[in-house]
Design a protein around this motif. Structure first.
Motif, PDB file in Angstrom:
ATOM      1  N   ALA A  54      -8.248  -7.340  -2.845  1.00  0.00           N
ATOM      2  CA  ALA A  54      -9.255  -7.655  -3.862  1.00  0.00           C
ATOM      3  C   ALA A  54      -9.481  -9.158  -4.006  1.00  0.00           C
ATOM      4  CB  ALA A  54      -8.832  -7.057  -5.204  1.00  0.00           C
ATOM      5  N   TYR A  55      -8.406  -9.939  -3.932  1.00  0.00           N
ATOM      6  CA  TYR A  55      -8.549 -11.388  -4.129  1.00  0.00           C
ATOM      7  C   TYR A  55      -7.362 -12.089  -3.493  1.00  0.00           C
ATOM      8  CZ  TYR A  55      -9.312 -15.903  -6.437  1.00  0.00           C
ATOM      9  OH  TYR A  55      -9.538 -17.240  -6.698  1.00  0.00           O
ATOM     10  N   VAL A  56      -7.604 -13.304  -2.967  1.00  0.00           N
ATOM     11  CA  VAL A  56      -6.544 -14.139  -2.401  1.00  0.00           C
ATOM     12  C   VAL A  56      -6.554 -15.468  -3.151  1.00  0.00           C
ATOM     13  CG1 VAL A  56      -5.565 -15.202  -0.349  1.00  0.00           C
ATOM     14  CG2 VAL A  56      -6.852 -13.057  -0.141  1.00  0.00           C
ATOM     15  N   ALA A  57      -5.478 -15.740  -3.899  1.00  0.00           N
ATOM     16  CA  ALA A  57      -5.357 -16.960  -4.699  1.00  0.00           C
ATOM     17  C   ALA A  57      -4.588 -17.999  -3.892  1.00  0.00           C
ATOM     18  CB  ALA A  57      -4.630 -16.668  -6.007  1.00  0.00           C
ATOM     19  N   LEU A  58      -5.294 -19.034  -3.436  1.00  0.00           N
ATOM     20  CA  LEU A  58      -4.703 -20.018  -2.539  1.00  0.00           C
ATOM     21  C   LEU A  58      -4.375 -21.332  -3.252  1.00  0.00           C
ATOM     22  CD1 LEU A  58      -7.010 -19.577   0.586  1.00  0.00           C
ATOM     23  CD2 LEU A  58      -4.669 -18.720   0.298  1.00  0.00           C
ATOM     24  N   ARG A  76       0.824  -1.211   0.000  1.00  0.00           N
ATOM     25  CA  ARG A  76       0.000   0.000   0.000  1.00  0.00           C
ATOM     26  C   ARG A  76       0.862   1.266   0.000  1.00  0.00           C
ATOM     27  NH1 ARG A  76      -4.280  -1.367  -2.327  1.00  0.00           N
ATOM     28  NH2 ARG A  76      -5.661  -2.815  -1.258  1.00  0.00           N
ATOM     29  N   ALA A  77       2.017   1.187   0.643  1.00  0.00           N
ATOM     30  CA  ALA A  77       2.896   2.351   0.657  1.00  0.00           C
ATOM     31  C   ALA A  77       3.380   2.700  -0.747  1.00  0.00           C
ATOM     32  CB  ALA A  77       4.083   2.083   1.579  1.00  0.00           C
ATOM     33  N   ARG A  78       3.413   1.711  -1.616  1.00  0.00           N
ATOM     34  CA  ARG A  78       3.880   1.966  -2.987  1.00  0.00           C
ATOM     35  C   ARG A  78       2.734   2.191  -3.968  1.00  0.00           C
ATOM     36  NH1 ARG A  78       8.403  -1.732  -5.980  1.00  0.00           N
ATOM     37  NH2 ARG A  78       9.671  -0.640  -4.393  1.00  0.00           N
ATOM     38  N   ILE A  79       1.631   1.429  -3.831  1.00  0.00           N
ATOM     39  CA  ILE A  79       0.576   1.472  -4.860  1.00  0.00           C
ATOM     40  C   ILE A  79      -0.678   2.207  -4.415  1.00  0.00           C
ATOM     41  CG2 ILE A  79       1.419  -0.724  -5.771  1.00  0.00           C
ATOM     42  CD1 ILE A  79      -1.122  -2.034  -4.607  1.00  0.00           C
ATOM     43  N   GLY A  80      -0.721   2.636  -3.163  1.00  0.00           N
ATOM     44  CA  GLY A  80      -1.918   3.322  -2.688  1.00  0.00           C
ATOM     45  C   GLY A  80      -3.110   2.380  -2.590  1.00  0.00           C
ATOM     46  N   ASN A  81      -4.260   2.853  -3.060  1.00  0.00           N
ATOM     47  CA  ASN A  81      -5.497   2.075  -2.926  1.00  0.00           C
ATOM     48  C   ASN A  81      -5.825   1.238  -4.158  1.00  0.00           C
ATOM     49  OD1 ASN A  81      -6.067   3.047  -0.312  1.00  0.00           O
ATOM     50  ND2 ASN A  81      -6.933   4.934  -1.180  1.00  0.00           N
ATOM     51  N   ALA A  82      -4.881   1.059  -5.051  1.00  0.00           N
ATOM     52  CA  ALA A  82      -5.132   0.245  -6.247  1.00  0.00           C
ATOM     53  C   ALA A  82      -5.480  -1.179  -5.846  1.00  0.00           C
ATOM     54  CB  ALA A  82      -3.890   0.251  -7.145  1.00  0.00           C
ATOM     55  N   PRO A  83      -6.265  -1.905  -6.665  1.00  0.00           N
ATOM     56  CA  PRO A  83      -6.611  -3.295  -6.350  1.00  0.00           C
ATOM     57  C   PRO A  83      -5.353  -4.146  -6.128  1.00  0.00           C
ATOM     58  CG  PRO A  83      -7.965  -2.498  -8.145  1.00  0.00           C
ATOM     59  CD  PRO A  83      -6.932  -1.434  -7.903  1.00  0.00           C
ATOM     60  N   LEU A  84      -5.372  -4.927  -5.049  1.00  0.00           N
ATOM     61  CA  LEU A  84      -4.223  -5.748  -4.674  1.00  0.00           C
ATOM     62  C   LEU A  84      -4.654  -7.207  -4.568  1.00  0.00           C
ATOM     63  CD1 LEU A  84      -1.240  -5.954  -3.736  1.00  0.00           C
ATOM     64  CD2 LEU A  84      -2.074  -5.564  -1.392  1.00  0.00           C
ATOM     65  N   VAL A  85      -3.901  -8.078  -5.203  1.00  0.00           N
ATOM     66  CA  VAL A  85      -4.137  -9.527  -5.156  1.00  0.00           C
ATOM     67  C   VAL A  85      -3.033 -10.152  -4.323  1.00  0.00           C
ATOM     68  CG1 VAL A  85      -4.283 -11.646  -6.517  1.00  0.00           C
ATOM     69  CG2 VAL A  85      -5.244  -9.511  -7.416  1.00  0.00           C
ATOM     70  N   LEU A  86      -3.409 -11.063  -3.411  1.00  0.00           N
ATOM     71  CA  LEU A  86      -2.444 -11.814  -2.612  1.00  0.00           C
ATOM     72  C   LEU A  86      -2.451 -13.272  -3.035  1.00  0.00           C
ATOM     73  CD1 LEU A  86      -3.027 -10.616   1.068  1.00  0.00           C
ATOM     74  CD2 LEU A  86      -1.161  -9.974  -0.454  1.00  0.00           C
ATOM     75  N   THR A  87      -1.354 -13.961  -2.758  1.00  0.00           N
ATOM     76  CA  THR A  87      -1.315 -15.409  -2.959  1.00  0.00           C
ATOM     77  C   THR A  87      -0.950 -16.077  -1.642  1.00  0.00           C
ATOM     78  OG1 THR A  87       1.039 -15.530  -3.520  1.00  0.00           O
ATOM     79  CG2 THR A  87      -0.499 -15.057  -5.325  1.00  0.00           C
ATOM     80  N   GLY A  88      -1.167 -17.370  -1.589  1.00  0.00           N
ATOM     81  CA  GLY A  88      -0.779 -18.122  -0.398  1.00  0.00           C
ATOM     82  C   GLY A  88      -0.841 -19.605  -0.656  1.00  0.00           C
ATOM     83  N   HIS A  89       0.055 -20.340  -0.012  1.00  0.00           N
ATOM     84  CA  HIS A  89       0.002 -21.801  -0.072  1.00  0.00           C
ATOM     85  C   HIS A  89       0.038 -22.297   1.362  1.00  0.00           C
ATOM     86  CE1 HIS A  89       0.393 -25.592  -2.339  1.00  0.00           C
ATOM     87  NE2 HIS A  89       0.909 -26.013  -1.204  1.00  0.00           N
ATOM     88  N   LEU A  90      -1.140 -22.519   1.910  1.00  0.00           N
ATOM     89  CA  LEU A  90      -1.281 -22.899   3.305  1.00  0.00           C
ATOM     90  C   LEU A  90      -2.692 -23.414   3.539  1.00  0.00           C
ATOM     91  CD1 LEU A  90      -1.687 -19.638   5.434  1.00  0.00           C
ATOM     92  CD2 LEU A  90      -1.808 -19.679   2.967  1.00  0.00           C
TER      93      LEU A  90
END
Length: 406
Positions: free
Chosen positions: A224-228, A177-191
């Protein structure tokens, strides 16, 4: 609007009871590439367990490289991201990074830091829409190792590992967020995320080397989305925008009924819009015989013949069979007998479940000391509890012979 293709748990190099599965994988991956092209996706996320083992075969690695080549040809402008899962050799996924970058493929095996802070250049990727404009960002988080997690203080209540995972994702989102502000952000995770449905015998609850499951609220609401990856059943967990795409193909008997495929996700300027799971056609059939319950030994041959499978079917296309039989009493040589029977039909037997009729439990006897019991009596009771019948004379002779040798 951007469109993502979310996939995971390819398990390249996997086998079933020694039977190779490369033909199945190639057929499923061909459908994945066609889907990516047809839907004109802006990004492809492979959320871990690319390989089935830490030491993948040359054939498995070749299949990965062939797939990436064809995927890039089908989607020339898409962001393609590979993440390491708990099955993957993280270093081996990162080793060809320079070559991957030439093909526009980003491979993330471990969490990277620079001067103590998360390295955004390694983890934060731009996703461009069809016009070339950056419309969202992806923060790529692989399977978190113990060394990747912040260390919890002594005053932390509950699991220190779950606390560490929450802190890692909070740090990742704050840095992004410090770099992109409020732009849509997608996270990933393997857990393993609590609430997700597991496949018996194919998965385990993982976070870091143990039986841990993280709650879905470790992922901030403004993502916005979490791709697991990790769980093989396609499903949402906690909220619509936290999802497992599931595995490409069935990895065990318990996964026969799953809708294996990939997930297409749409994200607008204000965040998550929709997720559509697209099932793939299986190139090899998986059969549970019978569909429910179990067969008596005398019924197996008739049931296999009723399948009416062409005997000329090539080995690689023969159905995988998961057989359930019901046995009352001891059954020495059962596996050999069933193997011999199945070899007469164009199937590949990959699992055998033996069921026994339930018997009423005897009243619990008063506790006695082991020293007060005779070995022969213990043998008789154990044999009958296991096989449902008393030992025959030949069993007793074997017992006495072993007792004398002792």
């Amino acid at each position: 609007m951007i469109r993502l293709l979310h996939t995971a748990d390819w398990h390249l190099g996997a086998s079933l009871q020694g039977w190779p599965r490369e033909a199945e994988h190639r057929a499923a991956l061909a459908q994945l590439i066609a889907l990516a092209k047809t839907r004109d996706v802006d990004a492809v996320i492979v959320a871990g367990d690319v390989f089935d083992s830490l030491n993948p075969s040359a054939e498995a690695q070749r299949l990965l490289y062939d797939t990436l080549r064809d995927l890039r040809a089908a989607c020339p402008r898409a962001t393609i991201v590979l993440l390491a899962g708990n099955h993957d050799p993280a270093g081996r996924l990162e080793a060809p990074r320079a070559l991957f970058e030439l093909a526009g493929v980003h491979s993330v095996g471990v969490m990277a830091r620079r001067e103590g802070a998360l390295d955004l250049d390694a983890h934060l990727l731009a996703i461009r829409d069809a016009s070339g404009e950056i419309s969202a960002h992806l923060f790529a988080v692989p399977y978190p190792r113990a060394a990747d997690l912040p260390i919890a203080g002594e005053d932390v209540a509950g699991s220190a590992v779950v606390w560490g995972a929450r802190a890692l994702y909070r740090e990742a989102v704050e840095a992004a967020r410090a770099r992109i502000g409020n732009a849509p952000l997608v996270l990933t995770g393997h857990l393993h995320v609590a609430g997700g449905l597991e496949s018996e015998g194919a998965e385990r609850r993982i976070l870091i080397g143990g039986e841990h499951a993280a709650p879905p609220d470790i992922f901030p609401e403004d993502v916005a989305y979490v791709a697991l990856g990790h769980l093989h059943r396609p499903q949402k967990v906690g909220r619509e925008s936290i999802r497992y795409s599931g595995a490409l193909i069935p990895m065990s008997r318990t996964e026969i009924g799953y809708s294996h495929g990939a997930t297409i996700v749409e994200i607008g300027a204000r965040g998550f819009v929709s997720a559509d799971h697209v099932p793939f056609e299986r190139s090899v059939t998986h059969l549970r015989i019978p569909a429910q319950g179990a067969l008596d030994m005398a019924e197996i041959e008739k049931a296999l013949a009723a399948l009416a499978i062409d005997p000329q079917t090539p080995d690689a296309a023969r159905p995988f069979a998961h057989l359930a039989v019901q046995i009352d009493g001891p059954a020495p040589g059962l596996k050999s007998e069933i193997d011999s029977l199945c070899e007469r039909f164009p199937i590949r037997l990959v699992s055998l479940a033996v069921e026994r009729p339930q018997r009423a439990e005897a009243p619990q006897a008063a506790l006695t000391r082991l020293a007060e019991r005779k070995p022969l009596d213990l043998f008789r009771e154990a044999f009958e509890a296991t096989h449902g019948v008393a030992p025959a004379e030949e069993h007793l002779r074997c017992f006495h012979r072993l007792a004398e040798e002792e």
